[in-house]
Design a protein around this motif. Sequence first.
Motif, short mmCIF file in Angstrom:
data_model
loop_
_atom_site.label_atom_id
_atom_site.label_comp_id
_atom_site.label_asym_id
_atom_site.label_seq_id
_atom_site.Cartn_x
_atom_site.Cartn_y
_atom_site.Cartn_z
N THR A 179 1.06 -1.11 -0.07
CA THR A 179 0.13 -0.02 0.11
C THR A 179 0.72 1.32 -0.24
O THR A 179 1.81 1.31 0.75
N LYS A 180 0.46 2.30 -0.76
CA LYS A 180 1.31 3.34 -0.63
C LYS A 180 1.19 4.22 0.55
O LYS A 180 0.04 4.34 0.97
N GLU A 181 2.13 4.60 0.91
CA GLU A 181 2.07 5.43 2.25
C GLU A 181 2.18 6.77 2.23
O GLU A 181 2.39 7.40 1.28
N ARG A 182 1.66 7.57 3.19
CA ARG A 182 1.67 8.96 3.18
C ARG A 182 3.14 9.86 2.98
O ARG A 182 3.05 10.71 2.34
N LEU A 183 3.84 9.06 3.50
CA LEU A 183 5.34 9.77 3.42
C LEU A 183 6.26 8.83 2.69
O LEU A 183 6.19 7.65 2.89
N GLU A 184 7.27 9.41 2.18
CA GLU A 184 8.31 8.53 1.59
C GLU A 184 9.28 7.92 2.66
O GLU A 184 9.54 6.72 2.86
N LYS A 185 9.47 8.61 3.93
CA LYS A 185 9.98 7.81 4.98
C LYS A 185 9.53 8.38 6.25
O LYS A 185 9.13 9.54 6.34
N PHE A 186 9.19 7.71 7.34
CA PHE A 186 8.81 8.20 8.62
C PHE A 186 10.04 8.11 9.53
O PHE A 186 10.93 7.04 9.68
N THR A 187 10.00 9.34 10.30
CA THR A 187 11.22 9.39 11.32
C THR A 187 10.66 10.11 12.45
O THR A 187 9.70 10.66 12.39
N THR A 188 11.21 9.74 13.75
CA THR A 188 10.87 10.68 14.87
C THR A 188 11.33 11.98 14.64
O THR A 188 12.11 12.37 13.73
N VAL A 189 10.94 12.82 15.80
CA VAL A 189 11.32 14.25 15.52
C VAL A 189 12.88 14.21 15.61
O VAL A 189 13.41 15.55 14.98
N SER A 190 13.53 13.46 16.03
CA SER A 190 14.84 13.54 16.13
C SER A 190 15.66 12.61 14.86
O SER A 190 16.99 12.74 14.68
N ASN A 191 14.62 12.35 13.95
CA ASN A 191 15.21 11.89 12.73
C ASN A 191 15.77 10.17 12.95
O ASN A 191 16.37 9.83 11.98
N MET A 192 15.00 9.97 13.65
CA MET A 192 15.43 8.38 13.91
C MET A 192 14.46 7.75 12.82
O MET A 192 13.13 7.95 12.98
N PRO A 193 14.92 6.67 12.17
CA PRO A 193 13.80 6.03 11.29
C PRO A 193 12.76 5.22 12.04
O PRO A 193 13.08 4.50 13.04
N VAL A 194 11.47 5.17 11.45
CA VAL A 194 10.54 4.47 12.25
C VAL A 194 10.11 3.50 11.18
O VAL A 194 9.55 3.99 10.08
#
Lengths: 535, 134
Positions: free
Chosen positions: A5-20
């Motif tokens: 499924t296509k996701e809302r964002l290309e990548k998801f990260t925490t506010v500190s830029n940690m990948p989720v």
Amino acid sequence: MKTTTKERLEKFTTVSNMPVKRLYTPSDIKDQDYLKDIGLPGQYPFVRGAHPAMYRERLWTMRQFAGYGTAEDTNQRFKYLLEEGQTGLSVAFDIPTLMGYDSDHPRSKGEVGRCGVAIDTMADMEILFKDIPLDKVTTSMTINAPAAILFAMYIAVAEKEGVDTDKIGGTIQNDILKEYIAQKEWIFPPGPSIRIITDIFKYCAENVPGWNTISISGYHIREAGASAVQELAFTLANGIAYVEAGIEAGLDVDIFAPRLSFFFNSHMDFFEEIAKLRAARRIWARVMKERFRARDPISMRLRFHTQTAGCSLTARQPENNIVRVAIQALAAVIGGTQSLHTNSMDEVLALPTEKAVTIALRTQQVIAYESGITDTIDPFAGSYFVEALTNKMEEETYKYFEKIDELGGMVAAIEKGFPQKEIIESAYSYQKAVERGERIIVGVNKYAEEEELPIKTLKIDYEVEKRQVARLKEIKKERNKRVVTSVLNRLQNAAEGRDNLMPYILNAVRAYATCGEICNVLRKVFGEYREPVVY
Amino acid sequence: MTRKRKRIRVLIAKPGLDGHDRGAKIIARALRDAGMEVIYTGLHQTPEMIVIAALQEDVNAIGLSILSGAHNYIFPRVMELLKEKGMKDVLVFGGGIIPQDDILSLKKIGIKKIFTPGASTDEIIKFLEKSLKK
């Protein structure tokens, strides 16, 4: 089944830029050993909490940071907060006090009583705590470079009121390293500053056993723009530096380590903050046991105060800040904080009004009494995501420890501008991400409104400075000048030698020597810090 | 006399005793990235130090960043000293924790604009470029 499924964002990260990742499963924590890596609350490695029963035994201390104007003004605010159900006090000093300048110093002009309370002598301290029983209330004081002096004033006031020093409790921030890194209210260079700190460790171990001698603070590091990992790593690295200093000063680690306390920020990213606080406890436990060979489990137990993130609040649509603070406070409580300050919605504009600070306190009370969150300990333990994130935080922190050790320890790293540079990099890239719209801030870069009605803010009377300077003049006239000169001379001799400075500072404040006078003596002996400017 | 300049020169200054330099440093860097020449004073500057630096560095603009609440004393003092030195063409702007009512009074004494938390660096760059276009 369709999984692409296509996701809302290309990548998801925490506010500190940690990948989720999209999903966490048992495979993300497959190497974790429950007893060794997590364990039980109140036991090594303390991931689940500092105390065995946590909030089922006692709720966290609700401690709103407060201070403005003269000691009378702040004494009134303290009493109001206690009446409204606050359970501990926290003093905000004005900037001249933080910098060791008296209210009548030319550099203090315009700053007296503006972002904290002005304290020049023990006389101000007596007024600040008037009608507040010092054996019943614990007090936290955000004071660093002149911490020994303000602490001595507090002790002297307790003595005068007939309260034994082993009955008083509280915390002084006393964390100069993070001043060099982030808050930047310093006076002396690192060497003598750390000597004063270890003098306090020693003095308290013998005389004021209930006092937290330092609050090793990540708060300001985070506010200056650090990521969650940087906050964690630099704070704990500062902690390591203090423990090393204590040992070097000849103290047994198990004598002073139990009184070290910490102070963290609770920012916007809910799970990241919970993971950070859990990781903090585990890292510190391991550092104390493995690096410093502490034997007493209490030395390994990290206790902390939390404040919600001032830097996450917005001047636009300030009422939204109430919601931000509630989420951050929730993370702090789930993360197992020992005490909490919730920011007021208007702190992004001025010192808080009584109304705003009451809402902030009520936010804590709603969490404490209505949400059910306090009924069970560390409820996110075992969550694949939270445990994986906790592990990641720990790994990343060790990488920073290695780097700092390579640089020769935290003091050397600070003198080279290393943490400062890392923080400003994070701050800048976060700002850019906000401006590119990659990070959404509601009411600022999305859902902004053209016209906004200003909210009511607290006004500090300009007469405050005049009144404070007048009182200082009065005290200087009334006190015994000869005694003042003699205690200051003795302090200077002690500073030039190796004696513990605390008893000398206590004698000086008892004689109503001013904070500025005492600092001047020490400036003469120790010199002043100069910052390596990096940006 | 009109000076011909290719690049805008800005002094970013931290007056007063507060140590909150995140904003000042971000602005300094953003302006530099936008092609301006930026001089950052470092912390704990007096109004006198700032005006002397502005004079020596021959800047077009001074950005004052303050979060201690002392703006109502410090900003007017900077304006007064600029006037004394005859530096009326230097544009002064500010930023920090500054309530709305104070912004209005600071504008009256000649502070061109005050940016509060949430302002974007882009906004500030555009403001300077527009105001200093000659």
